[in-house]
Write a protein that holds these residues in place. Structure first.
Motif, PDB file in Angstrom:
ATOM      1  N   LEU A   6       1.012  -0.610  -0.379  1.00 27.86           N
ATOM      2  CA  LEU A   6      -0.193  -0.204   0.358  1.00 27.86           C
ATOM      3  C   LEU A   6       0.975   1.450  -0.081  1.00 27.86           C
ATOM      4  O   LEU A   6       1.748   1.376   1.443  1.00 27.86           O
ATOM      5  N   THR A   7       0.573   2.201  -1.242  1.00 31.03           N
ATOM      6  CA  THR A   7       1.600   3.168  -1.314  1.00 31.03           C
ATOM      7  C   THR A   7       1.212   4.599  -1.165  1.00 31.03           C
ATOM      8  O   THR A   7       1.266   5.717  -0.388  1.00 31.03           O
ATOM      9  N   GLU A   8      -0.437   4.753  -1.405  1.00 29.87           N
ATOM     10  CA  GLU A   8      -1.135   5.491  -1.324  1.00 29.87           C
ATOM     11  C   GLU A   8      -2.041   4.908  -0.895  1.00 29.87           C
ATOM     12  O   GLU A   8      -2.754   4.581  -0.569  1.00 29.87           O
ATOM     13  N   TRP A   9      -3.036   6.318   0.893  1.00 26.57           N
ATOM     14  CA  TRP A   9      -4.528   5.925   1.241  1.00 26.57           C
ATOM     15  C   TRP A   9      -5.415   7.447   1.867  1.00 26.57           C
ATOM     16  O   TRP A   9      -6.375   7.048   1.794  1.00 26.57           O
ATOM     17  N   GLU A  10      -4.624   8.577   1.399  1.00 26.59           N
ATOM     18  CA  GLU A  10      -5.339   9.917   2.425  1.00 26.59           C
ATOM     19  C   GLU A  10      -6.177   9.818   0.893  1.00 26.59           C
ATOM     20  O   GLU A  10      -7.643  10.203   1.474  1.00 26.59           O
ATOM     21  N   ASN A  11      -6.676   9.999  -0.514  1.00 27.17           N
ATOM     22  CA  ASN A  11      -6.999  10.534  -1.055  1.00 27.17           C
ATOM     23  C   ASN A  11      -7.544   9.575  -2.083  1.00 27.17           C
ATOM     24  O   ASN A  11      -8.536   9.616  -2.860  1.00 27.17           O
ATOM     25  N   ARG A  12      -7.260   8.641  -2.000  1.00 24.68           N
ATOM     26  CA  ARG A  12      -7.455   6.957  -3.016  1.00 24.68           C
ATOM     27  C   ARG A  12      -6.014   6.234  -2.395  1.00 24.68           C
ATOM     28  O   ARG A  12      -5.247   6.500  -1.816  1.00 24.68           O
ATOM     29  N   LEU A  13      -5.889   4.630  -2.882  1.00 23.56           N
ATOM     30  CA  LEU A  13      -5.822   3.881  -2.440  1.00 23.56           C
ATOM     31  C   LEU A  13      -5.626   2.734  -3.660  1.00 23.56           C
ATOM     32  O   LEU A  13      -5.216   2.643  -4.604  1.00 23.56           O
TER      33      LEU A  13
END
Length: 146
Positions: free
Chosen positions: A88-95
């Motif tokens: 998981l490398t991004e999660w604030e605005n998208r997954l």
């Protein structure tokens, strides 16, 4: 990227042997099946934070894929042992989840790719421009336990 360098990476891994029915007439895995491999390891990744597909639905959100990419580095034959990782490398605005497929025996990278998903409200069918707190709280809880 939303990853604070001081936080551990949320990852999952799966090892499997490719099947004959997944191969094309040339004896290599058909390119569309790579997404199935990604899907399976992504499911394991989400289960690590207790946010399975059923949990997503119960929380009031769908998470459709909006972008994806695969880089085929080496062909994968059928009856071949592979190891698939998801991070998981991004999660604030998208997954955003990054994937790598390795030869399980030699550890040579065979494929890499990513998928991006966004939260969409089940009731209003509107895309969220920030990930819902029900999801980001699960990421925070997982990091707090590490």
């Amino acid at each position: 990227m939303n990853q604070d360098p001081s936080l551990p990476l949320l990852t999952a891994e799966l090892t499997l042997t490719t099947h004959f029915q997944d191969a094309d007439p040339m004896g290599v895995i058909y390119h569309g099946n790579y997404f199935r491999f990604f899907e399976e390891v992504r499911r394991l990744l989400m289960e690590k934070i207790n946010y399975s597909y059923r949990d997503m639905q119960a929380s009031g959100y769908l998470w459709p894929i909006i972008d994806t990419r695969v880089k085929y580095v080496k062909p994968i034959p059928f009856d071949h042992r592979i190891r698939i990782t998801a991070t998981l490398t991004e999660w604030e605005n998208r997954l955003k989840v990054d994937y790598v497929i390795y030869d399980a025996k030699t550890n040579v990278r065979m494929t890499k790719g990513y998928t991006m998903q966004v939260a969409v409200g089940i009731d209003n069918h509107e895309m969220c421009f920030a990930s819902p707190t029900v999801f980001t709280d699960k990421i925070k809880d997982w990091h707090d336990k590490q």
